[in-house]
Motif scaffolding. Structure first.
Motif, PDB file in Angstrom:
ATOM      1  N   ILE A  82       0.840  -1.215   0.107  1.00 57.64           N
ATOM      2  CA  ILE A  82      -0.077   0.032   0.109  1.00 57.64           C
ATOM      3  C   ILE A  82       0.766   1.251  -0.038  1.00 57.64           C
ATOM      4  O   ILE A  82       0.748   1.996  -0.834  1.00 57.64           O
ATOM      5  N   GLY A  83       1.845   1.311   0.859  1.00 55.56           N
ATOM      6  CA  GLY A  83       2.696   2.389   1.037  1.00 55.56           C
ATOM      7  C   GLY A  83       3.642   2.622  -0.227  1.00 55.56           C
ATOM      8  O   GLY A  83       3.528   3.825  -0.614  1.00 55.56           O
ATOM      9  N   VAL A  84       4.233   1.604  -0.930  1.00 54.75           N
ATOM     10  CA  VAL A  84       4.743   1.830  -2.201  1.00 54.75           C
ATOM     11  C   VAL A  84       3.860   2.193  -3.193  1.00 54.75           C
ATOM     12  O   VAL A  84       4.340   3.067  -4.000  1.00 54.75           O
ATOM     13  N   SER A  85       2.829   1.654  -3.391  1.00 61.99           N
ATOM     14  CA  SER A  85       1.965   2.160  -4.618  1.00 61.99           C
ATOM     15  C   SER A  85       1.454   3.674  -4.318  1.00 61.99           C
ATOM     16  O   SER A  85       1.212   4.204  -5.382  1.00 61.99           O
ATOM     17  N   ARG A  86       1.688   4.291  -3.261  1.00 64.32           N
ATOM     18  CA  ARG A  86       1.379   5.699  -3.149  1.00 64.32           C
ATOM     19  C   ARG A  86       2.750   6.715  -2.964  1.00 64.32           C
ATOM     20  O   ARG A  86       2.431   7.746  -3.037  1.00 64.32           O
ATOM     21  N   ILE A 135       0.859  -3.342 -11.327  1.00 63.23           N
ATOM     22  CA  ILE A 135       2.102  -3.707 -11.661  1.00 63.23           C
ATOM     23  C   ILE A 135       3.103  -3.360 -10.102  1.00 63.23           C
ATOM     24  O   ILE A 135       3.818  -4.223  -9.885  1.00 63.23           O
ATOM     25  N   VAL A 136       2.646  -2.710  -9.249  1.00 62.46           N
ATOM     26  CA  VAL A 136       3.432  -2.561  -8.120  1.00 62.46           C
ATOM     27  C   VAL A 136       3.301  -3.747  -7.288  1.00 62.46           C
ATOM     28  O   VAL A 136       4.425  -4.193  -7.004  1.00 62.46           O
ATOM     29  N   PRO A 137       2.137  -4.319  -6.764  1.00 65.58           N
ATOM     30  CA  PRO A 137       2.297  -5.328  -6.194  1.00 65.58           C
ATOM     31  C   PRO A 137       2.953  -6.675  -7.009  1.00 65.58           C
ATOM     32  O   PRO A 137       3.660  -7.672  -6.248  1.00 65.58           O
ATOM     33  N   LEU A 138       2.580  -6.920  -8.071  1.00 67.46           N
ATOM     34  CA  LEU A 138       2.972  -7.930  -8.926  1.00 67.46           C
ATOM     35  C   LEU A 138       4.689  -8.054  -8.911  1.00 67.46           C
ATOM     36  O   LEU A 138       5.296  -9.039  -9.169  1.00 67.46           O
ATOM     37  N   LEU A 139       5.037  -6.905  -8.909  1.00 72.64           N
ATOM     38  CA  LEU A 139       6.603  -6.744  -9.020  1.00 72.64           C
ATOM     39  C   LEU A 139       7.292  -6.878  -7.555  1.00 72.64           C
ATOM     40  O   LEU A 139       8.128  -7.511  -7.279  1.00 72.64           O
TER      41      LEU A 139
END
Ligand code: HEM
Ligand SMILES: Nc1ncnc2c1ncn2[C@@H]1O[C@H](COP(=O)(O)OP(=O)(O)OP(=O)(O)O)[C@@H](O)[C@H]1O
Ligand SMILES: Nc1ncnc2c1ncn2[C@@H]1O[C@H](COP(=O)(O)OP(=O)(O)OP(=O)(O)O)[C@@H](O)[C@H]1O
Ligand SMILES: [Mg+2]
Ligand SMILES: [Mg+2]
Lengths: 240, 232, 224, 224, 240
Positions: free
Chosen positions: C65-69, C163-167
């Motif tokens: 969650i943090g990374v995607s934001r 893509i963020v979680p998949l990576l």
């Protein structure tokens, strides 16, 4: 060097044989398959103003972004103060002030916080922030988040941001949009001809832009329609 | 430009593959407790090893791309990863068949080697959407390269982590330097590995050649279209 | 470089304090998973490998969650352009974003780990605090470094949220394994470190590799 | 009114198809929770109350993600102003947003429920399909209605990301209870409906109340 | 009614004694404690143009948003075509076209998708979409997502959106910003004086705005500086 700094004319000392602030030669830039700029060649002397004219979608913003190092040219060469873009791009940013369609400021931070942030990024003294805020007449509203300011106030702050680090080259994309006449005058010493900076000025106010400019560049669908000192017919033709 | 040496290479590949095949079926002894199914070992393991090495190679080519900015390195890296993924799927398939035969399950979750290999393949599957959602060629190459490098570094790290978390059922031949493989099996295995490597390189070259040709064609077509546009 | 990274980090933290976009969502996520488990389990508490696994997988998902934001505000309000216009190398940006992620993760853990101990863990946590802190610090560092890299990779692509979680999740599998394995012995009733050094070494290796690698390749991202 | 709601809904679905902002995040969330549980449990599978609880709490949390984003694009790109300028009453907007949430939830469930059955559930699902669909439909409807209302309530507040779950989760407790209780008998080894009618009635009542209530109060939201 | 529709002058038939398109009386609007408008009183006849002038932050955008029904007045009355705002607000929107600082279009949808969406919202025939796209000269770019268009193109589409439902009242906040001169001319029949619509025009191009206007309203820090036919001194004073 102090001398060079003071007159501004020798600002390019240190680069060999640089007598042009901007040199474009056969510049090309595409977005996917679409050509946004092709075969743009123009020179601008230090301290001079280049007016970039052209209809919507002609590639004016694209040109500014290439000069700012935000977009990479796909062919041709672009030099800013002798530094080739993009290969020597790292030399460019500190010398460029960019004022575009978007203010490039954070809506949830105050004017002062935004400018302090940029001052830190540019390694500029924080006293400049107060000066810049005063110079755009925003002292009284400097501590409100930007989302509570009017559009013209935000534009003033964007101008303050663009000149915060006292760049020798200004890239201006419709800088007077949203500014009231008094603000436009107030900002004259910062971003106008009076600033003594080299300027690339995109504007749809053709008369005024030509009046301010030493050189004019006409773009149409990405191609160079004219460069230099245009006759009125050429300008009229440009928007036809 | 990529077709140079392709034909001798292909020849060598075919010969080695045939030799490996012959060794597998006629020379290598039948495994004592697994029987015929064990033969899959000679496909499965070389494939796994080559595929993983291919991923790392793709990362190294990506470094070359970022160093040189020569798009052909990006192409090489892309094709290397592409073929590694195909082999990776092959590993999963052959492994699953083997697993079914010898463990009775197509898949076991508490086996780190399997899970970690699956993780690697899944990670590399994201390479495609990442790459093709970027239109600009140059940027596409840059982003893909960054991915290839990071993922290339990830592959050995992942295996280190997995190996450290003790494995239970999955055999560990190479880690014991193949020491406990009978001589004939070992020779067969090494030839199979060579054959698989050659196959990989051949496929890689072939794909590069065809990519290159179709790109050339596209460029010519675009030139033609432009000339027509100018003429019109 | 450090000065610029500091400026970016301060700005990010100030924005987060003002808009509260990431940390609450991350914290809420971990808390609800723990509550879910608390009620979902037949037993009163977890221990050992299971406890460690639940703890770490949950933290990892919160990190997604943090990374995607972490680049959202830059993308939406032109911050990337502003950064590229400043004489700031990409390394500073990487350091700042990774540091911001690290701070967010720590903030989440300050709430999540006591909650975990309270809701799920059998054995107490008090006896293992120094070791746990070391594991957390190394784990968070790895997550933050890879997270910043992945966020930058995905920032300019379509279907970013996909893509963020998949990576990120595959990339973090080694961190997950190492952290879970390192924490596990402490979560057994007969607490005691076991192989701790080995796992810490692996984590350190991972962190070093990915921090260096990210610093090296970050320059090629986010540009044009 | 229906026409306007249809227009808004179509636009929302098209945007989601193009940007993939919500459904992938929601789906990923549910899947990872199920995987987590799959490994986290000592037993091979769940059944009965526990299974129903895990299923529904997870779906609920996925809904939080969807709800917190359902007005994001309007807020950021001026869609609310555009809507207020059109001769569209707020009811249409409510209907559209609730319908979009409903569709998102269904999309998530199409993946999540088979995954749940596969990863966690002991007894098969095939025998209970019609009943399950009815429960899901009523549950989703309630979540969607309350979700749209909460999203609108939170849209103009600061710390939105914090307020959405804090508001939404308590509101949905009745839905959670009813759905879990209704599903529970089907998830026992000796499958068979039990009190199904009662719970469906409760769900229907909840849905009716909240749809009507939302329609009634929505007019006072989002303006000025 | 057909007659009324055709001439536009009797468009207010049906409301008792409405001969003003806009009537403001002692209008006030605050943001928190800050007064953005206070004591604004002005009348505008149907078909006429009101120029709203004032420095940045004077309250011009706020006034337009009140008239559009997007902001609720805190004191005083505002009537648009006889409908009181905000109480009879539901009568207003279909009659108002708003073109503001933001385009109010979705960046990930194409021009056609965006306008089709608005056509549906307004219950307008879809053929209007093609017409509107053609009228702003965007046929060739109608199927690209907005984020790939230039700023001026987006502005054209925002104008197309504002007039899609053929509203009798236009609220224009610097409508010419970002438009090239040819586009400005192209849009003249849609949003200019030639459109025959009642217009409230905010602009920082004072001369031009006064030239187009029947009535001018000067705002300064939210207070009304003048209303009616201003003398040049008053205008100069406004921006001092
Ligand atoms: C779906 C099932 C399987 C998958 C995905 C799989 C995957 C792999 C991979 C990735 C490797 C290379 C590992 C390394 O070099 O460390 C490998 C090696 C190997 N696999 Fe499998 N495998 C599967 C099933 C099996 C089964 C059922 C057997 C035999 C009973 C088996 C026997 C071996 C052996 C002997 C090696 C070489 C071991 C070594 O190099 O350490 N595998 N497998
Ligand atoms: N959302 C808001 N919250 C708080 N204050 C606001 C908000 N919007 C505007 N203001 C304040 O209200 C005043 C009037 O703003 P408004 O946008 O109407 O000015 P304007 O005349 O349109 O200026 P400009 O020419 O710069 O567009 C300003 O002082 C502004 O800071
Ligand atoms: N991100 C992008 N992706 C694809 N195409 C783009 C992108 N940005 C600009 N373009 C296209 O490139 C061309 C030039 O755009 P640019 O923004 O430079 O025009 P401009 O001269 O600044 O116009 P305006 O006066 O409207 O601002 C246009 O056709 C535009 O649609
Ligand atoms: Mg432009
Ligand atoms: Mg304004």
């Amino acid at each position: 060097m102090v001398y060079a700094h003071e007159t501004g004319h020798f600002a390019s000392i240190g680069f060999a044989a640089v007598d042009a602030a901007i040199e474009l030669d056969g510049l090309e830039r595409r977005y996917g398959e679409r050509v946004a700029l092709r075969g743009v060649s123009v020179r601008l002397a230090p301290g001079a103003t280049l007016a970039v004219l052209g209809p919507n979608g002609a590639g004016k913003t694209t040109l500014l972004r290439v000069l700012a190092g935000l977009l990479r040219p796909h062919a041709g060469t672009a030099r800013v103060f002798g530094a080739e873009i993009p290969d020597e791009r790292w030399k460019v940013p500190a010398q460029v002030g960019y004022l575009g369609h978007e203010p490039l400021l954070y809506r949830d931070l105050t004017a002062r916080e935004n400018l302090t942030y940029h001052a830190r990024l540019h390694g500029v003294d924080r006293s400049r922030v107060r000066e810049a805020i005063a110079a755009v007449g925003m002292e009284r509203r400097a501590d409100e988040p930007l989302r509570e300011l009017s559009r013209g106030m935000v534009q003033r702050l964007a101008a303050a941001r663009a000149v915060l680090h006292d760049p020798p080259l200004l890239l201006l994309d419709e800088p007077r949009a949203h500014l009231d006449p008094a603000a436009a005058e107030l900002l004259e010493p910062l971003i106008g001809r009076g600033s003594g900076r080299t300027r690339v000025l995109v504007s749809h106010d053709v008369e005024r832009a030509l009046g301010e400019a030493d050189v004019a560049l006409g773009l149409r669908a990405g191609r160079q329609a004219f460069a230099g000192n245009p006759d009125p017919d050429a300008v009229r033709e440009l928007y036809r | 430009m990529y077709s140079k040496g392709l034909i001798p290479l292909a020849g060598a590949t075919v010969v080695t593959l045939a030799a490996a095949m012959a060794l597998v079926f006629f020379y290598a002894p039948l495994d004592a407790d697994q029987g015929f199914v064990q033969k899959i070992f000679y496909v499965h393991v070389p494939m796994a090893i080559v595929s993983l090495c291919g991923f790392v190679a793709g990362g190294i080519m990506a470094i070359k791309y970022l160093r040189s900015r020569d798009p052909s390195w990006d192409m090489r890296s892309y094709v290397a990863i592409h073929i590694s993924i195909i082999l990776g799927v092959g590993v999963l398939a052959t492994g699953a068949i083997w697993a079914k035969a010898s463990w009775g399950h197509w898949w076991v979750w508490d086996e780190p080697v399997l899970v970690s290999f699956l993780v690697v393949v899944l990670l590399y599957c994201v390479y495609y959407p990442l790459r093709f959602s970027i239109e600009d060629r140059e940027r596409q190459a840059r982003y893909s390269s960054v991915f290839a490098i990071a993922a290339g570094a990830f592959v050995p790290l992942n295996f280190a982590a997995v190996r450290m978390a003790e494995a239970y059922t999955h055999p560990r031949v190479l880690s014991q330097t193949g020491g406990n493989l009978p001589g004939e099996m070992r020779l067969t295995f090494l030839v199979s590995l060579l054959a698989m490597t050659l196959l990989y390189v051949t496929l890689w070259k072939l794909e590069l050649t065809s990519k290159h040709a179709s790109m050339q064609l596209k460029r010519l077509k675009r030139k033609l279209a432009e000339r027509e546009a100018v003429a019109a | 470089m450090i000065a610029a990274a500091g400026a970016i980090l301060r700005k990010d933290l100030r924005l987060e304090l003002r808009t509260k976009e990431s940390v609450p969502a991350m914290t809420l996520f971990t808390l609800t998973v723990y509550v879910l488990f608390h009620f979902g389990l037949d037993r009163d508490s977890l221990d050992g490998a299971l406890a460690a696994g639940v703890l770490w997988v949950t933290l990892l998902l919160a990190a997604v969650i943090g990374v995607s934001r972490i680049f959202a505000v830059e993308r939406e309000q032109g911050g990337i352009d502003a950064l590229l216009l400043a004489p700031v190398d990409r390394t500073s940006l990487f350091l700042a974003k990774a540091a911001a992620l690290f701070v967010f993760l720590v903030a989440v853990e300050v709430v999540a780990i006591p909650a975990f101990a309270l809701l799920l863990l059998g054995p107490g946590l008090a006896g293992m605090l120094p070791e746990l802190l070391a594991i957390l610090a190394l784990g968070d560092l790895g997550i933050a470094a890879v997270g910043a890299l992945v966020a930058a990779l995905a920032a300019e692509t379509r279907a970013r949220e996909l893509i963020v979680p998949l990576l990120l999740l595959p990339f973090l599998v080694p961190v997950l394994i190492a952290c879970a394995q390192a924490t596990e012995p402490f979560m057994r009733p007969d607490q005691g470190p076991e192989d701790l050094g080995r796992w810490l070494a692996l984590l350190t290796l991972y962190d070093v590799v990915f921090v260096l690698l990210s610093v090296a390749v970050f320059d090629y991202l986010l540009e044009d």
